[in-house]
Design a protein around this motif. Structure first.
Motif, PDB file in Angstrom:
ATOM      1  N   ARG A 148      -1.542  -3.126 -33.836  1.00 41.75           N
ATOM      2  CA  ARG A 148      -2.517  -4.143 -34.223  1.00 41.75           C
ATOM      3  C   ARG A 148      -1.992  -5.006 -35.365  1.00 41.75           C
ATOM      4  N   GLU A 197     -11.093 -19.708 -34.395  1.00 41.33           N
ATOM      5  CA  GLU A 197     -11.546 -18.623 -33.516  1.00 41.33           C
ATOM      6  C   GLU A 197     -11.407 -19.007 -32.053  1.00 41.33           C
ATOM      7  N   GLU A 231      -7.183  -7.887 -24.427  1.00 45.53           N
ATOM      8  CA  GLU A 231      -8.283  -7.053 -23.933  1.00 45.53           C
ATOM      9  C   GLU A 231      -8.233  -6.893 -22.413  1.00 45.53           C
ATOM     10  N   GLN A 276     -16.854  -4.838 -22.558  1.00 40.49           N
ATOM     11  CA  GLN A 276     -17.634  -3.614 -22.385  1.00 40.49           C
ATOM     12  C   GLN A 276     -18.944  -3.917 -21.668  1.00 40.49           C
ATOM     13  N   GLY A 301     -11.512 -10.249 -31.984  1.00 42.52           N
ATOM     14  CA  GLY A 301     -11.159  -9.077 -31.196  1.00 42.52           C
ATOM     15  C   GLY A 301     -12.349  -8.193 -30.891  1.00 42.52           C
ATOM     16  N   VAL A 302     -13.178  -7.945 -31.891  1.00 38.78           N
ATOM     17  CA  VAL A 302     -14.373  -7.109 -31.699  1.00 38.78           C
ATOM     18  C   VAL A 302     -15.340  -7.767 -30.720  1.00 38.78           C
ATOM     19  N   ARG A 303     -15.549  -9.064 -30.868  1.00 41.75           N
ATOM     20  CA  ARG A 303     -16.491  -9.766 -29.988  1.00 41.75           C
ATOM     21  C   ARG A 303     -16.017  -9.759 -28.533  1.00 41.75           C
ATOM     22  N   HIS A 323     -13.923  -7.591 -27.165  1.00 45.66           N
ATOM     23  CA  HIS A 323     -13.985  -6.208 -26.682  1.00 45.66           C
ATOM     24  C   HIS A 323     -15.410  -5.857 -26.253  1.00 45.66           C
ATOM     25  N   MET A 324     -16.384  -6.245 -27.052  1.00 48.37           N
ATOM     26  CA  MET A 324     -17.788  -5.969 -26.712  1.00 48.37           C
ATOM     27  C   MET A 324     -18.209  -6.743 -25.463  1.00 48.37           C
ATOM     28  N   TYR A 325     -17.695  -7.955 -25.313  1.00 44.91           N
ATOM     29  CA  TYR A 325     -17.989  -8.745 -24.107  1.00 44.91           C
ATOM     30  C   TYR A 325     -17.481  -8.032 -22.868  1.00 44.91           C
ATOM     31  N   GLU A 349      -9.548 -10.035 -36.227  1.00 49.10           N
ATOM     32  CA  GLU A 349     -10.320  -8.845 -35.872  1.00 49.10           C
ATOM     33  C   GLU A 349     -11.740  -9.199 -35.448  1.00 49.10           C
ATOM     34  N   ARG A 350     -12.327 -10.219 -36.057  1.00 47.94           N
ATOM     35  CA  ARG A 350     -13.683 -10.613 -35.683  1.00 47.94           C
ATOM     36  C   ARG A 350     -13.732 -11.069 -34.223  1.00 47.94           C
TER      37      ARG A 350
END
Length: 250
Positions: free
Chosen positions: A192, A86, A97, A229, A221-223, A225-227, A218-219
């Motif tokens: 993607r 990771e 991102e 945001q 990627g989501v983290r 992206h949320m960071y 993807e895990r």
């Protein structure tokens, strides 16, 4: 030309770079004029030239404040349980991102790294630019070395160097292909899945204990992206860029 040393100048610097990136989005890199930037940022020309000597300075600073290396330490502090794989994915996903949240970044990134651009920037900005680029490469290499130390990757020093290059070249090609908007849809698969599958191909020749999975990709990627945001107002701030430079110089 050094970064602004007062809060008032930092606010003006931020405004200038916001306007510059907006103009790049609307007009491209060639058409916008420095006088127009100063006017829309509502600062006097004399103040503008205290902050930036040239268009090259603007482009270098647009890169520096969006540089993904500005964020790795903060992100790792928020997610201390990241696996070795990771962590290797962090620079890759952060780059994707960064171009999503700042669309002009990919264009600035491609142009600013040309030596005919960044070498024409003022000496301090060119030095900071070179340091930030090498910090990014250093971080990719360090994450790969950590993977080796933790038994997730079997690789020699030369293979680590080669894989770091392969990751960076993969990013350059992937971003250029998808962001240029020239390639017909019939030639490109879904973005993607394609990005993941091609990254798998980059990883495959090397001695990973387990193959890279879509779930890992993807895990992270989501983290990330949320960071972005959560830090949307700050992710490309002059203050964050200057703090990173101070940390590097210190």
């Amino acid at each position: 030309m050094r970064c602004p040393h007062t809060d008032a100048l930092r606010v003006k610097c931020q405004a200038v770079l916001d306007v510059t990136e907006g103009m790049i989005d609307q007009q491209g890199l060639i058409s916008f004029k420095l006088s127009q930037v100063a006017k829309e940022a509502e600062i006097a020309n004399s103040t503008f030239y205290k902050l930036f000597e040239s268009k090259e300075d603007l482009l270098v600073c647009c890169f520096l404040r969006n540089a993904t290396a500005n964020h790795f330490d903060d992100f790792e502090a928020l997610h201390p349980g990241l696996t070795a794989v990771e962590r290797v994915l962090l620079p890759i996903v952060f780059t994707f991102e960064a171009t999503y949240f700042s669309p002009s970044f990919n264009l600035v990134r491609q142009v600013a790294v040309n030596s005919r651009v960044w070498r024409l920037a003022s000496a301090d900005k060119a030095k900071a630019f070179e340091q930030r680029i090498n910090l990014y490469w250093e971080r990719i290499s360090d994450y790969l070395k950590q993977a080796v130390n933790e038994g997730e990757l079997v690789a020699s020093q030369d293979e680590v160097r080669e894989l770091a290059q392969a990751i960076t070249f993969y990013l350059s090609g992937a971003l250029s292909a998808y962001e240029c908007r020239l390639i017909g849809k019939e030639f490109l698969q879904e973005k993607r899945q394609t990005l993941f599958r091609q990254l798998q191909n980059v990883f495959k020749p090397y001695g990973w204990r387990e193959p890279l999975t879509l779930a890992q990709f993807e895990r992270v990627g989501v983290r990330v992206h949320m960071y972005y945001q959560a830090n949307r107002r700050d992710f490309n701030s002059c203050s964050r860029c200057m703090a990173m430079q101070a940390k590097h110089d210190g």
